[in-house]
Enzyme design. Structure first.
Site, PDB file in Angstrom:
ATOM      1  N   GLU A  78      76.086  28.079 -27.497  1.00 50.46           N
ATOM      2  CA  GLU A  78      74.797  28.711 -27.779  1.00 50.46           C
ATOM      3  C   GLU A  78      73.731  27.723 -28.254  1.00 50.46           C
ATOM      4  O   GLU A  78      72.590  27.775 -27.803  1.00 50.46           O
ATOM      5  CB  GLU A  78      74.957  29.814 -28.842  1.00 50.46           C
ATOM      6  CG  GLU A  78      75.554  31.106 -28.326  1.00 50.46           C
ATOM      7  CD  GLU A  78      77.063  31.083 -28.233  1.00 50.46           C
ATOM      8  OE1 GLU A  78      77.686  30.098 -28.713  1.00 50.46           O
ATOM      9  OE2 GLU A  78      77.644  32.028 -27.691  1.00 50.46           O
ATOM     10  N   HIS A 103      80.220  40.776 -35.761  1.00 47.38           N
ATOM     11  CA  HIS A 103      79.653  41.143 -34.460  1.00 47.38           C
ATOM     12  C   HIS A 103      78.664  42.301 -34.576  1.00 47.38           C
ATOM     13  O   HIS A 103      78.375  42.954 -33.589  1.00 47.38           O
ATOM     14  CB  HIS A 103      80.757  41.540 -33.481  1.00 47.38           C
ATOM     15  CG  HIS A 103      81.571  40.393 -32.981  1.00 47.38           C
ATOM     16  ND1 HIS A 103      82.437  39.694 -33.781  1.00 47.38           N
ATOM     17  CD2 HIS A 103      81.641  39.808 -31.768  1.00 47.38           C
ATOM     18  CE1 HIS A 103      83.008  38.736 -33.070  1.00 47.38           C
ATOM     19  NE2 HIS A 103      82.552  38.776 -31.850  1.00 47.38           N
TER      20      HIS A 103
END
Lengths: 451, 339
Positions: free
Chosen positions: A185, A254
């Site tokens: 990322e 998450h």
């Protein structure tokens, strides 16, 4: 007793799926591990395997059936020694209905709808599609319109998107413009920023914004600040998009809402669509914008159907909130999935004689302060609903803004309904306790109405 | 100090003794001297309080950027860290605009809003000037991605230091650049110290040119104090990039004479170490010697160049002091591009 084979849930958010085909016919012997059928979920196509030995006694859901609910029986397995008579009285599979129209999870509000802002784009002709499809259509339309727009991210190309948002884009645009990245990322966010400096218009998908914390430095220090530090030379036309906030049962790492994190930063724009038309109109606006734009989607919204404008010119100006339901007693603000919660609360409040106005923020930065202040000046009360934590959240900002712009109109303190101030728990009961619900919103609204 | 910078060469390129025309030598000399004199002046203005914040000088490393830039074509792009004044001058940016940015004036490249570490010129193909160690490496890879996407034949010269060579995002970039065969030269300016920590104390392996091995990226160690060796290595690397073979790593063994920034007490190295390199390996002295030994110019002509460079720097310093501070209204501009 025959054993029921149930429609399995194959992802945290799957509530229903399509039964594509059966690999076995009635009367076939099967053993544990045999693939029985193929089903399509909101994310992927998967095989259902038998977990018992026996004979496929009866198929209850025919191949081709859409919208089969999770946990619905789809077949019966006869155990060793069990005869067909064990199936007596159990119905067979009805014919699948070809794509019957589905009821939306959110009924259209029967309440009055406020007149839209003058800047609100005309919807024109609409078509009922999911938020997922609206996002995809927006990207596809913009990629057709501008050859410099490209999509990159983990699993966006060959896999068709971890949440199928990019389905079909690789086929149409090829691997020059739809690019699978390694799981990196920080690196690909920075690479996207460099490509934007170099004159392209990247759309960078994060599989979820939870993973974008790895890329935070590039988003803030490079994408957001460079225009200013370069005296206006180095625009960074880039979109960072992906699901934000809690999905279902994926626990603390998450499930975070990053709206207030990004909204804190000058140089960024932050939008968070709720409906299908929000998704399409805001995504198109984000891609056309010459600045870095964060598009905070929500996984639980991807499968929800809405009437979405067909027009390729449907672009929602960033910075425009929308009154989704007009009311006179209290203003409820929300964004993304929390608009569902606010609308449900408004419906319940109406039954109790309280008229709630629901404002869908849509754009977090810039915030449509004018619409919010106008609403509060009419209702004299504000309840902010968000999935993020309370401390320094979007609700905190709204409270400050109302102090600054609507102090004399307030008849009650601005109230926040947020996630509880804890990392999101995994256990179903604790998770439900941690997130805002319509009942909590109702309670808050009643309190500010002194009811 | 065990070895002088550039004492070793490791690479896959067969290099002969580099040569240059008299015109090239004279140009390299003048370009390096401009950086040296500019940085000395910047140090002086910093001491006078006219330049604030952080200021990282390039003195000692001039051969790296001048040699590498000799391999560049007009469509190429450059990105570097916060030790960036040398890159800007080598890219052809106006010394007055660079110096005025250092003093935070409206005549600066960023209108006074970026400072020493954050300057840019799209026109010159210079994309910063980045203040976060290593952040320019993915950005440089993205610029190279744009070159490949547009098919313009451009190569991105991505500079970073030995300190940045340990950042994770550098390796994320190496992987993607090799995977997608991006036209990017990763130029590691190994000046032996990441701030005050020597390479030996910070890096488990110190042959930084081999840091691309895991990704199949060829690397070469280059004497970064010799502008001709730098140029030849960069020409070779740029050819590789332009021919579609993907990225290349050049480890430039170099040395900075000044501290990491102006506030560096320099207790991590001895004065003798610095003066030995200045005496034996100075990149500008080397080229001046070549020019004089080759009989290309005499002492008087060299002095003329020195005088001309000094004039350019003096004028830049005056401009940087005379240019007004930004208008207060500039506080609110350039936050967003107005559509």
């Amino acid at each position: 007793m025959p054993i029921e084979v149930l429609m399995p849930a194959l992802s945290p958010t799957m509530t229903e799926g399509r039964l594509i085909r059966w690999f076995k016919a009635e009367g076939d012997a099967i053993e544990s591990g045999t693939p029985l059928a193929e089903i399509e979920t909101d994310k992927a196509t998967m095989e259902v395997e038998a977990v018992d030995d026996g004979v496929l006694g009866r198929i209850l859901v025919a191949a081709g059936t859409e919208h089969v609910a999770v946990n619905a029986p789809i077949a019966l397995i006869l155990e060793d020694g069990e005869g067909a008579s064990a199936l007596d009285g159990r119905p067979g599979a009805p014919d699948p209905k070809p794509d019957a129209p589905r009821p939306s999870a959110v009924s259209s509000p029967a309440a009055p709808v406020a007149a839209p802002s003058a800047d609100e784009p005309d919807m024109g002709e609409t078509r009922r599609i999911t938020v997922r499809e609206a996002l995809r259509d927006a990207m596809a339309e913009e990629m057709r319109r501008d050859g410099d727009v490209f999509l990159m991210g983990e699993e966006v190309a060959q896999y068709q998107g971890a949440y199928k948002v990019s389905q079909g884009l690789l086929d149409e645009f090829g691997d020059r413009r739809v690019i699978d990245t390694p799981i990196t990322e920080h690196g690909f966010a920075g690479l996207g920023v460099g490509a934007a400096f170099g004159g392209l218009r990247p759309v960078v998908e994060f599989m979820t914004f939870n993973f974008a914390m790895q890329a935070m430095d590039q988003i803030i220090n490079s994408a957001a600040k460079t225009l200013y530090m370069s005296g206006g030379q180095m625009g960074c036309p880039i979109v960072f998009r992906g699901p934000n906030g809690a999905a279902a049962r994926v626990a603390a790492q998450h499930s975070q809402c990053y709206a207030s994190w990004y909204a804190h930063v000058p140089g960024l724009k932050v939008v968070s669509p709720w409906s299908g038309s929000d998704a399409k109109g805001l995504m198109k606006a984000a891609i056309r914008d010459p600045n870095p734009v964060l598009v905070l989607e929500n996984e639980l919204m991807y499968g929800q159907g809405f009437d979405v404008p067909v027009s390729e010119d449907y672009v929602i100006p960033i910075g425009l909130a929308k009154v989704e339901r007009a009311g006179s007693d209290v203003t409820l603000t929300a964004f993304s999935r929390m608009v569902n919660v606010a609308l449900e609360a408004a419906e319940k409040l109406a039954e109790q004689g309280i008229s709630a106005e629901v404002v869908n923020l849509r754009s977090i930065r810039p915030l449509d302060t004018a619409t919010l202040v106008a609403s509060v000046r009419r209702t004299n009360r504000l309840v902010s609903v968000e999935e993020g934590w309370p401390f320094a959240g979007i609700g905190s900002e709204l409270a400050a803004l109302m102090m600054e712009h609507a102090f004399d109109w307030l008849d009650a303190p601005v109230t926040r309904v947020c996630a509880e101030d804890v990392p999101l728990p995994y256990a179903a009961n604790l998770e439900a306790l941690a997130l805002p619900t319509a009942d909590r919103v109702v309670e808050a609204a009643r309190a500010v109405c002194y009811r | 100090m065990a070895t002088s910078p550039g004492a070793t060469r490791r690479g896959r390129r067969k290099a002969g003794e580099p040569t240059a025309t008299p015109e090239q030598l004279i140009r390299y000399y003048e370009d390096m001297l401009l950086i040296r004199r500019f940085e000395e002046k910047a140090g002086q203005l910093y001491g006078m309080g006219l330049i604030g914040g952080f200021c990282h000088l390039y003195i000692g490393q001039e051969a790296v950027v001048v040699g590498a830039t000799a391999a560049a074509e007009p469509q190429d792009t450059v990105v570097t860290s916060y030790r960036d004044h040398g890159q800007m001058l080598a890219c052809g940016m106006d010394p007055r605009g660079v110096m005025a940015e250092l003093t935070g004036r409206r005549g600066g490249y960023s209108k006074g809003k970026g400072g020493s570490m954050h300057m840019f010129s799209r026109e010159a193909g210079f994309f910063g000037g980045h203040g976060i160690v290593g952040a320019q490496v993915p950005i440089g890879s993205g610029l190279a991605f744009a070159h490949r996407y547009k098919g313009d034949g451009g190569v991105t010269f991505t500079y970073f230091g030995d300190g940045a060579a340990n950042q994770g995002q550098v390796y994320e970039s190496f992987n993607m650049a090799a995977l997608w065969k991006l036209p990017v030269i990763f130029i590691i300016e190994n000046n032996k110290y990441g701030m005050g920590t020597s390479v030996e104390r910070a890096s488990a392996t110190t042959e930084l040119c081999r840091r691309g091995d895991a990704y199949g990226i060829p690397g070469e160690q280059v004497n970064g104090m010799n502008v001709l060796e730098v140029r030849d290595a960069a020409v070779h690397a740029a050819e590789q990039c332009r021919s579609g073979k993907g990225p290349f790593i050049l480890e430039m063994k170099t040395y900075r004479y000044r501290g990491h920034s102006m506030s560096d007490p320099a207790k991590y190295r001895t004065k003798e170490e610095v003066s030995k390199i200045r005496a034996e390996s100075d990149p500008i002295d080397l080229v001046r010697g070549m020019i004089l030994d080759g009989g290309h110019l005499d002492d008087a002509a060299i002095k003329d160049i020195d005088k001309r460079v000094k004039g350019v720097v003096t004028e830049a310093a005056s401009f940087a002091q005379d240019s007004p501070e930004p208008d207060p209204s500039e506080l609110y501009t350039d936050v967003l591009v107005e559509a």
